[in-house]
Design a protein around this motif. Structure first.
Motif, PDB file in Angstrom:
ATOM      1  N   CYS A   1       0.845  -1.186   0.000  1.00  0.00           N
ATOM      2  CA  CYS A   1       0.000   0.000   0.000  1.00  0.00           C
ATOM      3  C   CYS A   1       0.890   1.248   0.000  1.00  0.00           C
TER       4      CYS A   1
ATOM      5  N   CYS B   1       0.031   3.201   3.677  1.00  0.00           N
ATOM      6  CA  CYS B   1       0.368   2.671   5.003  1.00  0.00           C
ATOM      7  C   CYS B   1       1.412   1.559   4.970  1.00  0.00           C
TER       8      CYS B   1
ATOM      9  N   CYS C   1      -6.244  -2.103   0.018  1.00  0.00           N
ATOM     10  CA  CYS C   1      -5.609  -2.159   1.330  1.00  0.00           C
ATOM     11  C   CYS C   1      -6.674  -2.530   2.354  1.00  0.00           C
TER      12      CYS C   1
ATOM     13  N   CYS D   1      -6.865   3.177   5.325  1.00  0.00           N
ATOM     14  CA  CYS D   1      -6.642   4.166   4.270  1.00  0.00           C
ATOM     15  C   CYS D   1      -7.518   3.975   3.033  1.00  0.00           C
TER      16      CYS D   1
HETATM   17 ZN   LIG Z   1      -3.054   1.184   3.244  1.00  0.00          ZN
END
Ligand SMILES: [Zn+2]
Length: 544
Positions: free
Chosen positions: A306, A309, A331, A335
Motif C-alpha cells: 500500500c 500505510c 488495502c 486508508c
Molecule cells: Zn493502506
C-alpha cells in the motif's frame, strides 16, 4: 428312529448330541491339520466312534482373537433357543486354539456355555473341566498359539527395526517412490519418475513461497491426474516427511530415543531444500496467502504494498450490474486504498517491457556485455597471447630438430631427449591455454543462457500462466512493489536485470537517471561489477 425316541435316549444319557465347530483362517490353511476338510473328517470320525449324533456343523473363517465372529454368534443364538432343554449337549472342535486364542475371554465363554448346558471339548486335547487343576492345562492350550504369535510378531518387529537402522525403508514405498528388488534380491525403493518429479516440483514451490500449500496442492492434483496415490492426505503427509531428503526415522523404543538415520535410498531433494520447505510450512517465513478464486486476475497479489500505510495489498472481486466480475487490489487498513486490477496489471507489463530490451537486441547485447567483460580481463588475454607465442616457439624448435636429425646433424638419443622435453612443455602450456579459453567459453555460454532467458522475460510474463507470472515477478523483484495509481516503484531489482537495463539505455540512447521503476541503480552496479570481476557470473545470470 423317531424324534421322540431320540430325545428320550438323550435324556437317559444313552445318546449324546454334538455340534461341531470348525475354524479355519486364511493364513493357517496351509498348515497341516488345519484345513476345513481335515478338521471335519477328524470330528466326524470321533463322533462315529463315540456314538454321538451330529446336530449342526459351523464352519468359521475368522480370527480367534475375540468371540465376535459370524458363525460363533449364530451358534450361540441357536444354543440359547434350546436353553430350556434338560439335557447337556456337546460342542466339539479339534483343538482349543480353534475355540479361542484369548484366555480370559475363553473362561467367560466356557461359563456362558455351561449355563446353556453345553460342554465344550477339544477332541485332541481332552480336558475334564470339572477338575480345577485342568484349568491350568486349558490355559496352556489356549496360550501356546498366542505365545507363538507374539514371538513371531516380535521377531518381525526387531527385524524391521534392524533393517530401518541400516537405512532401509520397510514396507510400501511412499509417494514418489516405487518398491523394487535389487540384483542381490534385496528390496529397496527407487524414485518414481513421474510421482517423484511432481513432488520435487511441489517442494520447490513451497520454498519459492509464491503460493500457499492449498494452492500448491491444487496444482499438484492437476499435474498428478492419473496417479491415484496423490491424494490430498498423502500429499500433506509427504511434504513433512524427511524421507525425501534421504532420512529414515527410527521411533523410540524402550531406552532408545527416536532418531534419524541416513537412508540407503536416493534422496528426492537436498536436505537444505527440505529444511527450508519445513520452515515455510511452519510459518516462520513470510507467507503469501492470496485466495484462489481470483488468482488469474490478480497475479500481483502478495507483491504489492500500500503506498499510504505500507501494508500488503489484498485482492478481491465485486460483481457488476451485468453479472461481470471486477477485480481490485486494495488495502485492508483504514486508508481505503483501492486500485482496479486490470489497470494495475497493465501498467506493470508496460513498465516491465520498458525495462527489458526487445528480443532483436539479444546478439548486440551479448556482444557488448562480453566486450565489457573482456576489458576487465585484459590481463588474461595477455597471458593467453604469451602462451600462444611460447607454443609457437616450441613447435618451431621441434621442426628444426627433425630437419637436423634427417640431415644427420642430431643423433637419435639426443633427438629423443629433445622431443620428450619439448612435448612435455607443449602439453603443459596447452593445458594452461585450455583453462584460460574455457573460462571465456564458460562466460559466453552463461551470458547467452542467462541473458536470453532474461531478455524474453516481458513476453514470457504476458503469455505465461499465473504461476509463471509470479515466478518472474519474485525472481526480478527481491522486494515488494509499490503502486501509486500511476506507476509501480521498487527499491531493488535483480542485478542482472540492472546490467541489462543500463546497457540497453546506452545502446538506445536513453538518458541516464530515468528508469521505469525509479530505481537508484548506482549501488547495484558496483556490486555487479564486483561479481563479474570475481567470475561469479553464474550468480547473477541464472534466473532460476
Ligand atoms: Zn493502506
Amino acid at each position: 428312529m423317531g424324534k421322540y425316541l431320540i430325545s428320550n435316549l438323550v435324556k437317559k444319557n444313552i445318546m449324546k448330541i454334538a455340534d461341531l465347530y470348525i475354524r479355519v483362517s486364511t493364513d493357517e490353511q496351509a498348515d497341516k491339520g488345519y484345513s476345513q476338510r481335515d478338521q471335519e473328517e477328524r470330528l466326524m470320525r470321533y463322533c462315529e466312534l463315540k456314538g454321538y449324533t451330529v446336530r449342526n456343523i459351523y464352519i468359521e473363517d475368522y480370527s480367534a482373537k475375540t468371540f465376535n465372529r459370524p458363525q460363533w454368534t449364530k451358534l450361540i443364538a441357536g444354543l440359547r433357543k434350546q436353553r430350556n432343554n434338560k439335557y447337556t449337549t456337546l460342542l466339539l472342535f479339534t483343538k482349543w486354539d480353534r475355540f479361542s486364542r484369548n484366555i480370559s475371554q475363553a473362561y467367560q465363554t466356557i461359563d456362558l456355555l455351561n449355563t446353556l448346558r453345553v460342554e465344550p471339548q477339544g477332541i485332541e486335547q481332552p480336558l475334564d473341566l470339572s477338575v480345577p487343576e485342568n484349568k491350568m492345562m486349558l490355559a496352556f492350550y489356549l496360550a501356546a498359539p498366542e505365545v507363538e504369535n507374539d514371538r513371531r510378531a516380535l521377531n518381525v518387529f526387531h527385524g524391521m527395526r534392524r533393517a530401518k537402522k541400516e537405512g532401509r525403508w520397510m514396507g510400501t514405498a511412499p509417494l514418489g517412490y516405487t518398491n523394487q528388488i535389487g540384483e542381490d534380491k534385496r528390496k529397496f525403493i527407487a524414485i518414481h519418475e513421474v510421482e517423484g518429479a511432481i513432488l520435487r516440483w511441489a517442494f520447490q514451490q513451497i520454498v519459492d513461497n509464491n503460493f500457499n500449500t492449498e494452492q500448491i496442492w491444487k496444482m499438484v492434483r492437476q499435474k498428478a491426474a492419473g496417479y491415484p496415490r496423490f491424494s490430498k492426505n498423502n500429499f500433506w503427509v509427504a511434504i513433512r516427511n524427511p524421507l525425501y531428503c534421504g532420512k529414515i526415522f527410527i521411533p523410540p523404543f524402550k531406552d532408545e530415543n527416536g532418531h534419524f538415520v541416513r537412508g540407503q535410498h536416493e534422496a528426492l531433494i537436498p536436505e537444505m531444500l527440505f529444511n527450508e520447505a519445513q520452515q515455510v510450512l511452519d510459518g516462520r517465513k513470510r507467507v503469501i496467502k492470496p485466495k484462489i478464486v481470483s488468482m488469474e486476475n490478480l497475479p500481483l497479489r502478495g507483491f504489492l504494498k500500500c503506498p499510504q500505510c505500507g501494508r500488503m495489498l489484498t485482492g478481491s472481486a465485486s460483481k457488476g450490474k451485468m453479472g461481470n466480475y471486477y477485480y481490485y487490489y486494495h488495502c485492508s487498513g483504514e486508508c481505503k486504498v483501492r486500485f482496479k486490477a486490470e489497470n494495475t496489471n497493465k501498467v506493470f507489463v508496460e513498465q516491465l517491457s520498458e525495462l527489458i530490451p526487445k528480443p532483436g537486441m539479444i546478439e548486440v547485447y551479448i556482444l557488448s556485455v562480453v566486450e565489457d567483460f573482456k576489458n576487465q580481463t585484459k590481463k588474461q588475454d595477455s597471458e593467453r597471447r604469451q602462451i600462444i607465442s611460447q607454443l609457437e616457439q616450441l613447435n618451431t624448435r621441434m621442426q628444426n630438430a627433425r630437419i637436423q636429425k634427417v640431415d644427420g646433424l642430431l643423433d637419435d638419443d639426443d633427438f629423443q631427449m629433445l622431443k620428450q622435453d619439448t612435448n612435455a612443455k607443449i602439453e603443459k602450456l596447452e593445458a594452461e591455454l585450455g583453462n584460460l579459453s574455457d573460462k571465456h567459453k564458460e562466460i559466453n555460454f552463461l551470458l547467452e543462457k542467462g541473458l536470453k532467458k532474461l531478455l524474453g522475460l516481458d513476453l514470457r510474463y504476458v503469455n505465461g500462466t499465473v504461476e509463471e507470472k509470479r515466478e518472474i515477478v519474485s525472481s526480478m523483484f527481491p522486494e515488494n512493489l509499490v503502486f501509486d495509481g500511476v506507476q509501480h516503484r521498487t527499491p531493488r531489482l535483480n542485478s542482472a536485470v540492472v546490467l541489462i537495463y543500463q546497457k540497453n539505455s546506452e545502446l538506445e540512447g536513453i538518458k541516464k537517471g530515468t528508469n521505469p521503476f525509479e530505481l537508484d541503480l548506482s549501488q547495484e552496479v558496483t556490486q555487479l561489477r564486483l561479481e563479474l570481476r570475481t567470475h561469479r557470473l553464474r550468480v547473477c545470470c541464472s534466473t532460476n
